[in-house]
Design an enzyme around this catalytic site. Structure first.
Site, mmCIF file in Angstrom:
data_model
loop_
_atom_site.group_PDB
_atom_site.id
_atom_site.type_symbol
_atom_site.label_atom_id
_atom_site.label_comp_id
_atom_site.label_asym_id
_atom_site.label_seq_id
_atom_site.Cartn_x
_atom_site.Cartn_y
_atom_site.Cartn_z
ATOM 1 C CE LYS A 150 -4.228 -1.697 2.216
ATOM 2 N NZ LYS A 150 -5.154 -1.526 3.352
ATOM 3 C CG HIS B 58 -7.592 -10.155 4.846
ATOM 4 N ND1 HIS B 58 -6.600 -9.480 4.166
ATOM 5 C CD2 HIS B 58 -7.795 -9.458 5.999
ATOM 6 C CE1 HIS B 58 -6.229 -8.421 4.863
ATOM 7 N NE2 HIS B 58 -6.924 -8.386 5.987
ATOM 8 N NE ARG C 35 -2.597 -8.513 5.591
ATOM 9 C CZ ARG C 35 -1.425 -7.862 5.516
ATOM 10 N NH1 ARG C 35 -0.387 -8.465 4.965
ATOM 11 N NH2 ARG C 35 -1.296 -6.635 5.970
ATOM 12 C CG HIS D 277 -0.092 -3.681 9.727
ATOM 13 N ND1 HIS D 277 -0.417 -4.546 10.754
ATOM 14 C CD2 HIS D 277 -0.933 -3.987 8.710
ATOM 15 C CE1 HIS D 277 -1.393 -5.350 10.357
ATOM 16 N NE2 HIS D 277 -1.720 -5.028 9.127
ATOM 17 C CE1 TYR E 17 -3.886 -10.777 12.962
ATOM 18 C CE2 TYR E 17 -2.573 -8.787 12.687
ATOM 19 C CZ TYR E 17 -3.501 -9.692 12.200
ATOM 20 O OH TYR E 17 -4.045 -9.498 10.952
#
Length: 302
Positions: A177, A248, A251, A274, A283
């Site tokens: 991204k 996802h 992931r 991230h 997480y």
């Protein structure tokens, strides 16, 4: 209540300048910029013409209340307020106003979202589902192994080229991204399946197409995200993994299992791509939630 109006040319130019700034400074993705434009245009239409630049705290609070009454949920409200904060701080930076009207507006409290993950046994069953006697099965096996090994986004996975993979170093060069580049390790199991796939299947799938796509479709071109999503759903059924399983989900499993086994959160953040550690911290809550479940299920005095 102020009625909805059209966006003035002056306001449209101001929004464009802000979005150009984000793109130039941060490499913000086009999808994110489109969402930001929608949020800012919504406020501009709600306000009187040319009032966006000088909007007050009271006006912004009234607009957020209007959205709430119109059915927007807290998560959508939080995203909108986040965009407004960035916009008015940009105006401060550009000396286009002297205060930040969002400074004293509280962010809505959101229920903590725990992403769906899979147990290690479920992941094993899913990874074993493709039929490796077929070319497509060999490709899909390599894709699933790589996805779980490296925690890629599905868009990153299907757009991979052979030049991004370095099997000698056991690493992938990913452009994620915001065009941010990162190096991601590839585990030995995934490396083994990638070597087998490259030696036996990829050239047949590419055919006569002059393509450097690592995981081509049966037409030799890049696979779409939707196609791979359907492949994962199919393998979840074969593996007997219930629920809404998607790329996802793997992931999330990658990150959750790393944290469960003691991985450093900063390292997990870097591998996932991230930009903010707070995004990765979810997480740790997933791991704690799982421990609490196990305790309740198995401790005699739980």
């Amino acid at each position: 209540m102020v009625g909805m109006t059209t966006v003035s040319v002056q306001t449209e130019q101001l929004i464009n300048q802000f979005l150009d700034h984000l793109w130039l400074e941060n490499g913000t993705s086009q999808n994110t910029l489109t969402a930001y434009r929608s949020d800012l245009s919504g406020l501009a239409k709600w306000l009187a013409p040319k009032q966006l630049q000088i909007a007050s705290t009271d006006q912004l609070q009234s607009y957020l209340q209007y959205r709430l009454q119109s059915g927007y949920n807290k998560r959508s409200q939080a995203r909108c307020l986040s965009v407004l904060r960035r916009f008015f701080r940009y105006l401060l930076l550009q000396q286009l106003r002297q205060d930040d009207p969002t400074q004293h507006i509280a962010m809505p409290k959101l229920a903590r979202y725990l992403p769906k993950s899979l147990s290690e046994q479920q992941v094993e069953a899913l990874l074993d589902a493709p039929d490796i006697a077929t070319l497509v099965g060999q490709r899909d096996k390599a894709m699933l192994e790589l996805l779980y090994s490296s925690g890629l986004r599905v868009s990153e996975l299907v757009s991979l080229t052979v030049h991004q993979l370095n099997l000698n170093r056991g690493a992938l060069r990913i452009v994620g991204k915001g065009n941010k580049e990162r190096l991601v390790p590839v585990g030995e199991e995934a490396q083994s399946w990638l070597e087998s796939y490259l030696a036996n299947a990829r050239s047949y799938l590419v055919g006569n197409a002059n393509s450097d796509v690592l995981f081509p479709s049966t037409r030799g071109t890049a696979m779409t995200r939707q196609t791979f999503w359907h492949r994962v759903k199919k393998y979840a059924v074969i593996a007997g993994v219930a629920g809404n399983v998607s790329p996802h989900t793997l992931r999330h499993a990658f990150a959750t299992h790393l944290v469960n086994h003691g991985a450093n959160l900063r390292a997990v953040q870097m591998m996932l791509g991230h930009s903010d550690l707070s995004t990765t911290q979810i997480y740790t809550y997933v791991a704690q939630h799982r421990l609490q479940q196990l305790y309740k299920e198995h401790h005699p005095r739980a």
